[in-house]
Design a protein around this motif. Structure first.
Motif, PDB file in Angstrom:
ATOM      1  N   LYS A 243       0.812  -1.208   0.000  1.00  0.00           N
ATOM      2  CA  LYS A 243       0.000   0.000   0.000  1.00  0.00           C
ATOM      3  C   LYS A 243       0.847   1.260   0.000  1.00  0.00           C
ATOM      4  O   LYS A 243       0.447   2.287  -0.558  1.00  0.00           O
ATOM      5  N   GLN A 244       2.041   1.186   0.642  1.00  0.00           N
ATOM      6  CA  GLN A 244       2.852   2.385   0.839  1.00  0.00           C
ATOM      7  C   GLN A 244       4.181   2.310   0.078  1.00  0.00           C
ATOM      8  O   GLN A 244       5.242   2.241   0.692  1.00  0.00           O
ATOM      9  N   ARG A 264       5.986  -0.191   6.166  1.00  0.00           N
ATOM     10  CA  ARG A 264       4.951  -0.773   7.025  1.00  0.00           C
ATOM     11  C   ARG A 264       4.285   0.266   7.913  1.00  0.00           C
ATOM     12  O   ARG A 264       3.289  -0.024   8.569  1.00  0.00           O
ATOM     13  N   GLU A 266       2.029   2.990   9.498  1.00  0.00           N
ATOM     14  CA  GLU A 266       0.616   3.340   9.379  1.00  0.00           C
ATOM     15  C   GLU A 266      -0.260   2.185   8.889  1.00  0.00           C
ATOM     16  O   GLU A 266      -1.425   2.396   8.541  1.00  0.00           O
ATOM     17  N   LEU A 267       0.264   0.955   8.867  1.00  0.00           N
ATOM     18  CA  LEU A 267      -0.529  -0.206   8.481  1.00  0.00           C
ATOM     19  C   LEU A 267      -0.785  -1.075   9.702  1.00  0.00           C
ATOM     20  O   LEU A 267       0.067  -1.182  10.589  1.00  0.00           O
ATOM     21  N   ASP A 268      -1.950  -1.734   9.734  1.00  0.00           N
ATOM     22  CA  ASP A 268      -2.198  -2.668  10.826  1.00  0.00           C
ATOM     23  C   ASP A 268      -1.666  -4.045  10.450  1.00  0.00           C
ATOM     24  O   ASP A 268      -1.208  -4.276   9.319  1.00  0.00           O
ATOM     25  N   GLU A 271      -3.099  -5.730   7.276  1.00  0.00           N
ATOM     26  CA  GLU A 271      -2.628  -5.147   6.020  1.00  0.00           C
ATOM     27  C   GLU A 271      -1.200  -5.580   5.715  1.00  0.00           C
ATOM     28  O   GLU A 271      -0.862  -5.864   4.557  1.00  0.00           O
ATOM     29  N   VAL A 272      -0.367  -5.657   6.737  1.00  0.00           N
ATOM     30  CA  VAL A 272       1.016  -6.096   6.542  1.00  0.00           C
ATOM     31  C   VAL A 272       1.058  -7.546   6.084  1.00  0.00           C
ATOM     32  O   VAL A 272       1.765  -7.908   5.135  1.00  0.00           O
ATOM     33  N   SER A 275       0.293  -8.375   2.317  1.00  0.00           N
ATOM     34  CA  SER A 275       1.027  -7.644   1.282  1.00  0.00           C
ATOM     35  C   SER A 275       2.525  -7.856   1.449  1.00  0.00           C
ATOM     36  O   SER A 275       2.971  -8.606   2.303  1.00  0.00           O
ATOM     37  N   ALA A 277       4.431  -5.322   2.226  1.00  0.00           N
ATOM     38  CA  ALA A 277       4.790  -4.065   2.881  1.00  0.00           C
ATOM     39  C   ALA A 277       6.123  -4.189   3.607  1.00  0.00           C
ATOM     40  O   ALA A 277       6.362  -5.156   4.333  1.00  0.00           O
TER      41      ALA A 277
END
Length: 299
Positions: A243-244, A264, A266-268, A271-272, A275, A277
């Motif tokens: 995402k980032q 990583r 700002e991701l929970d 989400e990690v 992906s 990340a």
């Protein structure tokens, strides 16, 4: 002239970076370097052998450039500019920020003449409003620091066109990338203009230009790297499994590998886990990239 762009993910380097940034290819070592700003780590990866190495940095390292002598790095640490050898615990300081610790340096690259450009950002906590306290700087061969723009919240997307006559820059929260005419002899900037605007939820982060003058921009929050034509039109959109995405660089033996750092932050946990990340992503492309010019320091 554009080409029909292709980009295939060929390698994922699982580095679990909190904030991977500042990726740079070194043609001498045939290696890619980058930093995890928040964890004060510096990484080196050789694609041909998949050999990985990392070092602790004396301060958070935000951006860097190879030097002409290839014996050290010019670094934008959190509190200022200095020379550093990977593995060393000391920094040979050139200039410090009077506004640190409220403001730290962030994204930077050299221009085609070997000057180093770098911007800063205001470090706000989650409960604070980020202030427009950042600045865009340049550092010439003699170590003279010049100020070019202030009232910036988050400096990013610092790179130049192949001929060195345009400098790209973004204040990330504005969701627009600007460009400025750059006097290649004096290093002075002319009046800026809006180059491109990003989609909702996509925040412009690190950029690089390819040999044809197209701008590649990593877009925080957007799962993508976007290639813009010289008129600012979207030419190609690369969806990435993170995402980032934070920064991009071309490299490899033919300058057709695209390296993408990710974060990583700002991701929970969900989400990690779903992906890549925090990993370094490596793409094989059919696009000719450009090598970064080393910082041309006066002996």
């Amino acid at each position: 002239m554009s080409v029909s762009v292709t980009a295939e993910l060929i390698d994922v380097v699982p580095t679990t970076n909190t904030l991977g940034e500042g990726v740079l290819w070194d043609p001498v070592d045939a290696a890619v370097y980058w930093t995890d700003i928040e964890e004060s780590q510096f990484f080196r990866y050789v694609p041909a052998t998949r050999h990985m190495a990392d070092w602790r940095t004396p301060e958070r390292l935000c951006a860097f450039a190879r030097c002409q002598d290839n014996a050290r790095l010019l670094c934008a640490f959190e509190s200022g500019f200095g020379f550093w050898h990977p593995g060393s615990t000391s920094i040979e300081w050139i200039a410090r920020l009077a506004t640190y610790p409220d403001v730290r340096l962030n994204d930077g690259r050299t221009d085609r003449q070997g000057r180093f450009w770098c911007g800063s950002l205001h470090e706000a906590t989650i409960s604070e409003q980020q202030r427009a306290a950042g600045t865009l700087f340049s550092l010439d061969a003699s170590g003279q620091l010049q100020t070019h723009r202030d009232a910036v919240r988050i400096s990013n997307s610092v790179t130049t066109s192949p001929d060195g006559r345009w400098l790209y820059f973004t204040d990330t929260p504005t969701q627009q990338i600007d460009r400025y005419p750059l006097d290649v002899e004096t290093g002075r900037l002319g009046l800026g203009e809006v180059f491109a605007r990003t989609d909702p939820g996509c925040y412009p982060d690190g950029s690089v230009t390819d040999a044809l003058g197209f701008l590649w921009n990593a877009q925080w929050g957007g799962h993508q790297v976007v290639r813009y034509a010289e008129d600012g039109a979207v030419d190609f959109c690369l969806s990435v499994p993170a995402k980032q995405p934070t920064c991009v660089a071309f490299g490899g033996t033919n300058n057709r590998l695209l390296f993408v750092t990710t974060a990583r932050a700002e991701l929970d946990a969900t989400e990690v886990a779903a992906s890549e990340a925090g990993s370094l992503l490596v793409y094989s492309t059919n696009v000719d990239g450009l090598s970064d010019t080393p910082y041309r320091v006066t002996p």
